[in-house]
Design a protein around this motif. Structure first.
Motif, PDB file in Angstrom:
ATOM      1  N   PRO A  39     -53.228 -11.395  14.023  1.00  0.00           N
ATOM      2  CA  PRO A  39     -54.625 -11.701  14.363  1.00  0.00           C
ATOM      3  C   PRO A  39     -55.285 -10.563  15.129  1.00  0.00           C
ATOM      4  CG  PRO A  39     -53.192 -13.559  14.867  1.00  0.00           C
ATOM      5  CD  PRO A  39     -52.287 -12.401  14.543  1.00  0.00           C
ATOM      6  N   GLU A  40     -56.579 -10.401  14.892  1.00  0.00           N
ATOM      7  CA  GLU A  40     -57.323  -9.349  15.575  1.00  0.00           C
ATOM      8  C   GLU A  40     -57.313  -9.539  17.092  1.00  0.00           C
ATOM      9  OE1 GLU A  40     -58.646  -6.587  14.576  1.00  0.00           O
ATOM     10  OE2 GLU A  40     -58.176  -6.860  12.455  1.00  0.00           O
ATOM     11  N   THR A  41     -57.248 -10.802  17.547  1.00  0.00           N
ATOM     12  CA  THR A  41     -57.223 -11.045  18.991  1.00  0.00           C
ATOM     13  C   THR A  41     -55.984 -10.442  19.630  1.00  0.00           C
ATOM     14  OG1 THR A  41     -56.188 -13.207  18.564  1.00  0.00           O
ATOM     15  CG2 THR A  41     -58.594 -13.160  18.860  1.00  0.00           C
ATOM     16  N   ILE A  42     -54.841 -10.506  18.940  1.00  0.00           N
ATOM     17  CA  ILE A  42     -53.605  -9.924  19.460  1.00  0.00           C
ATOM     18  C   ILE A  42     -53.708  -8.406  19.492  1.00  0.00           C
ATOM     19  CG2 ILE A  42     -51.112  -9.748  19.166  1.00  0.00           C
ATOM     20  CD1 ILE A  42     -52.124 -12.541  19.890  1.00  0.00           C
ATOM     21  N   ILE A  43     -54.270  -7.824  18.441  1.00  0.00           N
ATOM     22  CA  ILE A  43     -54.423  -6.369  18.385  1.00  0.00           C
ATOM     23  C   ILE A  43     -55.317  -5.887  19.521  1.00  0.00           C
ATOM     24  CG2 ILE A  43     -55.257  -4.440  16.996  1.00  0.00           C
ATOM     25  CD1 ILE A  43     -54.507  -6.061  14.511  1.00  0.00           C
ATOM     26  N   ARG A  44     -56.408  -6.620  19.779  1.00  0.00           N
ATOM     27  CA  ARG A  44     -57.309  -6.233  20.865  1.00  0.00           C
ATOM     28  C   ARG A  44     -56.618  -6.327  22.214  1.00  0.00           C
ATOM     29  NH1 ARG A  44     -61.251  -9.133  17.832  1.00  0.00           N
ATOM     30  NH2 ARG A  44     -60.977 -10.938  19.199  1.00  0.00           N
ATOM     31  N   GLN A  45     -55.789  -7.355  22.396  1.00  0.00           N
ATOM     32  CA  GLN A  45     -55.083  -7.510  23.667  1.00  0.00           C
ATOM     33  C   GLN A  45     -54.074  -6.390  23.879  1.00  0.00           C
ATOM     34  OE1 GLN A  45     -54.036 -11.690  22.871  1.00  0.00           O
ATOM     35  NE2 GLN A  45     -54.774 -12.141  24.924  1.00  0.00           N
ATOM     36  N   LEU A  46     -53.441  -5.938  22.799  1.00  0.00           N
ATOM     37  CA  LEU A  46     -52.522  -4.809  22.912  1.00  0.00           C
ATOM     38  C   LEU A  46     -53.258  -3.560  23.370  1.00  0.00           C
ATOM     39  CD1 LEU A  46     -50.323  -5.296  19.716  1.00  0.00           C
ATOM     40  CD2 LEU A  46     -49.519  -5.378  22.081  1.00  0.00           C
TER      41      LEU A  46
END
Length: 218
Positions: A146-153
């Protein structure tokens, strides 16, 4: 303070990995596969000894031994539903890597990527080098991160803050790499077409037993 943070993050990996592996052993026991249970417990014991008592940095060759033991455990659980290929060039074997970097990425690819696929899940672990860095990639044909996980990374890479408790393995790796080597290293994520995710670890090249003898430790 930084050493204490790294040790704390390292300790967080162990219970998360243990939980999923015990679930695998329980499934094998339910199926009456006694021999497989014994081999799986032996593999688990070896991995846990390394994660709890071993050095903070391992040669890539040694890290891959534990990766293969982990993959054996998952093979027992998922049988032919998952196929994993490990292709790390032998010239990288003598370089050091912080321990428990590759296994959590594999776990993430299996649990959140390919375990729910109707078709066969495919995972590849590959490696390459440049003049100053080593890149190890875990790629799968799963549902995509998910894009949300990528952004959090990326947020962790920028400010070192972990807000979420899910996907702790992949966030944990990003934090450890940030503390060890700084913002120029760490995890990057790419989408794979038509579906899937490629997560790449970037670390400095070092043959020192502490993993940061050339001034890479921040």
């Amino acid at each position: 303070m930084k050493d204490a943070q790294i040790e704390s993050l390292q300790a967080q990996i162990n219970p998360h990995f243990l939980y999923n592996t015990l679930d695998c052993i329980n499934s094998l026991a339910d199926m009456g596969k006694t021999t497989e249970v014994k081999k799986t417990v032996t593999s688990l014991g070896s991995i846990m000894r390394m994660s709890i008592k071993g050095a903070q940095f391992l040669k890539i060759e040694e890290e891959l031994k534990y990766v293969n033991q982990y993959l054996y455990i998952q093979k027992m659980r998922f049988q032919e539903h998952i196929i994993c290929l490990v292709e790390i060039p032998e010239q990288l074997y003598e370089y050091y890597i912080p321990k428990l970097m590759i296994q959590p990425l594999l776990e993430n690819a299996i649990v959140h990527g390919v375990s729910e696929l109707k078709e066969t899940g495919m995972i590849a672990v590959t490696g390459k080098e440049t003049e100053d860095a080593i890149y190890i990639t875990v790629k799968d044909n799963g549902n995509g991160m998910p894009e949300t996980i990528i952004r959090q990374l990326e947020e962790i890479r920028e400010n070192g803050i972990l807000k979420e408790k899910e996907h702790i393995g992949i966030f944990n790796i990003q934090q450890r790499l940030l503390l060890l080597y700084g913002k120029e290293y760490g995890l990057t994520v790419e989408h794979v077409k038509p579906s899937g995710t490629a997560v790449t670890i970037c670390i400095p090249k070092t043959k020192g037993e502490k993993g940061y003898e050339s001034g890479n430790y921040r």
